[in-house]
Motif scaffolding. Structure first.
Motif, PDB file in Angstrom:
ATOM      1  N   GLU A 142      -4.830   3.488   3.576  1.00 61.28           N
ATOM      2  CA  GLU A 142      -5.561   4.725   3.875  1.00 61.28           C
ATOM      3  C   GLU A 142      -5.352   5.688   2.716  1.00 61.28           C
ATOM      4  O   GLU A 142      -4.248   6.198   2.509  1.00 61.28           O
ATOM      5  CB  GLU A 142      -5.047   5.328   5.185  1.00 61.28           C
ATOM      6  CG  GLU A 142      -5.879   6.480   5.669  1.00 61.28           C
ATOM      7  CD  GLU A 142      -5.400   6.957   7.020  1.00 61.28           C
ATOM      8  OE1 GLU A 142      -4.417   7.719   7.046  1.00 61.28           O
ATOM      9  OE2 GLU A 142      -6.009   6.564   8.028  1.00 61.28           O
ATOM     10  N   ARG A 143      -6.390   5.902   1.965  1.00 63.37           N
ATOM     11  CA  ARG A 143      -6.304   6.732   0.765  1.00 63.37           C
ATOM     12  C   ARG A 143      -5.783   8.137   1.044  1.00 63.37           C
ATOM     13  O   ARG A 143      -4.934   8.652   0.331  1.00 63.37           O
ATOM     14  CB  ARG A 143      -7.689   6.868   0.146  1.00 63.37           C
ATOM     15  CG  ARG A 143      -7.809   6.206  -1.177  1.00 63.37           C
ATOM     16  CD  ARG A 143      -9.153   6.485  -1.744  1.00 63.37           C
ATOM     17  NE  ARG A 143      -9.846   5.216  -1.822  1.00 63.37           N
ATOM     18  CZ  ARG A 143     -10.980   5.048  -2.423  1.00 63.37           C
ATOM     19  NH1 ARG A 143     -11.603   6.054  -2.970  1.00 63.37           N
ATOM     20  NH2 ARG A 143     -11.526   3.871  -2.484  1.00 63.37           N
ATOM     21  N   LYS A 144      -6.298   8.757   2.086  1.00 63.41           N
ATOM     22  CA  LYS A 144      -5.970  10.153   2.392  1.00 63.41           C
ATOM     23  C   LYS A 144      -4.472  10.359   2.628  1.00 63.41           C
ATOM     24  O   LYS A 144      -3.896  11.332   2.165  1.00 63.41           O
ATOM     25  CB  LYS A 144      -6.769  10.603   3.624  1.00 63.41           C
ATOM     26  CG  LYS A 144      -6.636  12.066   3.965  1.00 63.41           C
ATOM     27  CD  LYS A 144      -7.628  12.501   5.031  1.00 63.41           C
ATOM     28  CE  LYS A 144      -7.359  11.810   6.331  1.00 63.41           C
ATOM     29  NZ  LYS A 144      -8.184  12.294   7.440  1.00 63.41           N
ATOM     30  N   THR A 145      -3.837   9.427   3.341  1.00 68.18           N
ATOM     31  CA  THR A 145      -2.411   9.578   3.674  1.00 68.18           C
ATOM     32  C   THR A 145      -1.499   8.731   2.807  1.00 68.18           C
ATOM     33  O   THR A 145      -0.292   8.947   2.789  1.00 68.18           O
ATOM     34  CB  THR A 145      -2.153   9.179   5.139  1.00 68.18           C
ATOM     35  OG1 THR A 145      -2.476   7.790   5.296  1.00 68.18           O
ATOM     36  CG2 THR A 145      -2.983  10.025   6.099  1.00 68.18           C
ATOM     37  N   GLY A 146      -2.058   7.751   2.115  1.00 66.89           N
ATOM     38  CA  GLY A 146      -1.243   6.849   1.307  1.00 66.89           C
ATOM     39  C   GLY A 146      -0.519   5.785   2.120  1.00 66.89           C
ATOM     40  O   GLY A 146       0.330   5.078   1.607  1.00 66.89           O
ATOM     41  N   LYS A 147      -0.864   5.656   3.404  1.00 61.37           N
ATOM     42  CA  LYS A 147      -0.208   4.664   4.261  1.00 61.37           C
ATOM     43  C   LYS A 147      -0.745   3.264   4.000  1.00 61.37           C
ATOM     44  O   LYS A 147      -1.932   3.071   3.779  1.00 61.37           O
ATOM     45  CB  LYS A 147      -0.406   5.014   5.742  1.00 61.37           C
ATOM     46  CG  LYS A 147       0.336   6.238   6.173  1.00 61.37           C
ATOM     47  CD  LYS A 147       0.124   6.470   7.655  1.00 61.37           C
ATOM     48  CE  LYS A 147       0.849   7.724   8.108  1.00 61.37           C
ATOM     49  NZ  LYS A 147       0.591   7.997   9.527  1.00 61.37           N
ATOM     50  N   HIS A 148       0.179   2.304   4.068  1.00 62.42           N
ATOM     51  CA  HIS A 148      -0.154   0.886   3.937  1.00 62.42           C
ATOM     52  C   HIS A 148       0.238   0.206   5.239  1.00 62.42           C
ATOM     53  O   HIS A 148       1.272   0.533   5.813  1.00 62.42           O
ATOM     54  CB  HIS A 148       0.680   0.222   2.834  1.00 62.42           C
ATOM     55  CG  HIS A 148       0.545   0.835   1.494  1.00 62.42           C
ATOM     56  ND1 HIS A 148      -0.183   0.252   0.491  1.00 62.42           N
ATOM     57  CD2 HIS A 148       1.044   1.987   0.961  1.00 62.42           C
ATOM     58  CE1 HIS A 148      -0.115   0.996  -0.590  1.00 62.42           C
ATOM     59  NE2 HIS A 148       0.628   2.058  -0.326  1.00 62.42           N
ATOM     60  N   TRP A 149      -0.529  -0.749   5.694  1.00 63.25           N
ATOM     61  CA  TRP A 149      -0.125  -1.569   6.829  1.00 63.25           C
ATOM     62  C   TRP A 149      -0.897  -2.877   6.816  1.00 63.25           C
ATOM     63  O   TRP A 149      -1.897  -3.017   6.117  1.00 63.25           O
ATOM     64  CB  TRP A 149      -0.278  -0.842   8.156  1.00 63.25           C
ATOM     65  CG  TRP A 149      -1.677  -0.580   8.625  1.00 63.25           C
ATOM     66  CD1 TRP A 149      -2.424  -1.351   9.476  1.00 63.25           C
ATOM     67  CD2 TRP A 149      -2.509   0.529   8.279  1.00 63.25           C
ATOM     68  NE1 TRP A 149      -3.652  -0.781   9.676  1.00 63.25           N
ATOM     69  CE2 TRP A 149      -3.727   0.375   8.962  1.00 63.25           C
ATOM     70  CE3 TRP A 149      -2.336   1.653   7.465  1.00 63.25           C
ATOM     71  CZ2 TRP A 149      -4.776   1.288   8.849  1.00 63.25           C
ATOM     72  CZ3 TRP A 149      -3.380   2.559   7.355  1.00 63.25           C
ATOM     73  CH2 TRP A 149      -4.569   2.375   8.043  1.00 63.25           C
ATOM     74  N   LEU A 150      -0.381  -3.834   7.574  1.00 60.44           N
ATOM     75  CA  LEU A 150      -1.057  -5.110   7.754  1.00 60.44           C
ATOM     76  C   LEU A 150      -1.559  -5.195   9.185  1.00 60.44           C
ATOM     77  O   LEU A 150      -0.834  -4.852  10.118  1.00 60.44           O
ATOM     78  CB  LEU A 150      -0.106  -6.282   7.515  1.00 60.44           C
ATOM     79  CG  LEU A 150       0.315  -6.573   6.094  1.00 60.44           C
ATOM     80  CD1 LEU A 150       1.339  -7.700   6.087  1.00 60.44           C
ATOM     81  CD2 LEU A 150      -0.878  -6.949   5.239  1.00 60.44           C
ATOM     82  N   HIS A 151      -2.769  -5.646   9.338  1.00 60.97           N
ATOM     83  CA  HIS A 151      -3.314  -5.986  10.654  1.00 60.97           C
ATOM     84  C   HIS A 151      -3.366  -7.503  10.687  1.00 60.97           C
ATOM     85  O   HIS A 151      -3.902  -8.131   9.760  1.00 60.97           O
ATOM     86  CB  HIS A 151      -4.724  -5.406  10.812  1.00 60.97           C
ATOM     87  CG  HIS A 151      -5.456  -5.955  11.997  1.00 60.97           C
ATOM     88  ND1 HIS A 151      -5.402  -5.360  13.230  1.00 60.97           N
ATOM     89  CD2 HIS A 151      -6.245  -7.052  12.131  1.00 60.97           C
ATOM     90  CE1 HIS A 151      -6.136  -6.065  14.084  1.00 60.97           C
ATOM     91  NE2 HIS A 151      -6.649  -7.100  13.438  1.00 60.97           N
ATOM     92  N   VAL A 152      -2.801  -8.096  11.728  1.00 61.46           N
ATOM     93  CA  VAL A 152      -2.837  -9.549  11.845  1.00 61.46           C
ATOM     94  C   VAL A 152      -3.145  -9.917  13.287  1.00 61.46           C
ATOM     95  O   VAL A 152      -2.709  -9.246  14.217  1.00 61.46           O
ATOM     96  CB  VAL A 152      -1.517 -10.202  11.359  1.00 61.46           C
ATOM     97  CG1 VAL A 152      -0.347  -9.814  12.230  1.00 61.46           C
ATOM     98  CG2 VAL A 152      -1.656 -11.706  11.246  1.00 61.46           C
TER      99      VAL A 152
END
Length: 169
Positions: A142-152
């Motif tokens: 998410e560009r706005k917050t800089g958050k990274h995550w994986l959806h699996v």
């Protein structure tokens, strides 16, 4: 059982309590697998803030066990402790957070995993892509917050092995 040449675990469900209405309710401390408990997949800040139930049915619990055994346990063995940021979602919770109508989260087939940074996220993505059976694997940023995550996600049958890297929201 094998799927696409990789071993797949099969799960059953027990430990639920049937209420007067005939609904089966599960203890949040129920172990889904060696390292994962049901409460990790049903905890929802949105549900708490809005007073919504987020309780899976027996089929969703079976699906969560399959997800844990086939995807999350191998990931944990390789990378250590994993934090689930979104797991099971009731219809009301899914609607509240803007999930798609037939989100696999609603059926206990999907989880979002916290990723500390892009490098770790990419390593987790590549490990899952190469070593486990899955339906969808999406590295999200998410560009706005800089958050990274994986959806699996994982299904007992018909896993598509769809993998998307650097999906930007």
């Amino acid at each position: 059982m094998m799927c696409n040449g990789l071993p797949v675990a099969v799960a059953t469900v027990d430990g639920g309590v049937v209420t007067e209405s005939g609904r089966m309710v599960f203890d949040g401390e129920m172990q889904l697998s060696e390292h994962f408990r049901l409460c990790e997949f049903t905890r929802s800040g949105a549900a708490i803030r809005h007073g919504l139930e987020n309780v899976p049915d027996a089929l969703a619990v079976v699906n969560l066990r399959l997800l844990c055994e086939n995807v999350l346990e191998p990931l944990r063995r390789r990378f250590g402790v994993i934090r689930i940021t979104s797991g099971y979602r009731s219809k009301a919770v899914n609607d509240l957070v803007g999930g798609v109508e037939f989100s696999q989260h609603r059926f206990g087939q999907a989880a979002d995993i916290h990723v500390s940074n892009g490098e770790v996220g990419k390593k987790m993505f590549e490990f899952l892509k190469e070593k486990v059976v899955f339906d969808q694997l999406i590295y999200e940023y998410e560009r706005k917050t800089g958050k990274h995550w994986l959806h699996v996600s994982f299904k007992l049958e018909g896993n598509r092995r769809q993998a998307f890297m650097n999906y930007r929201m």
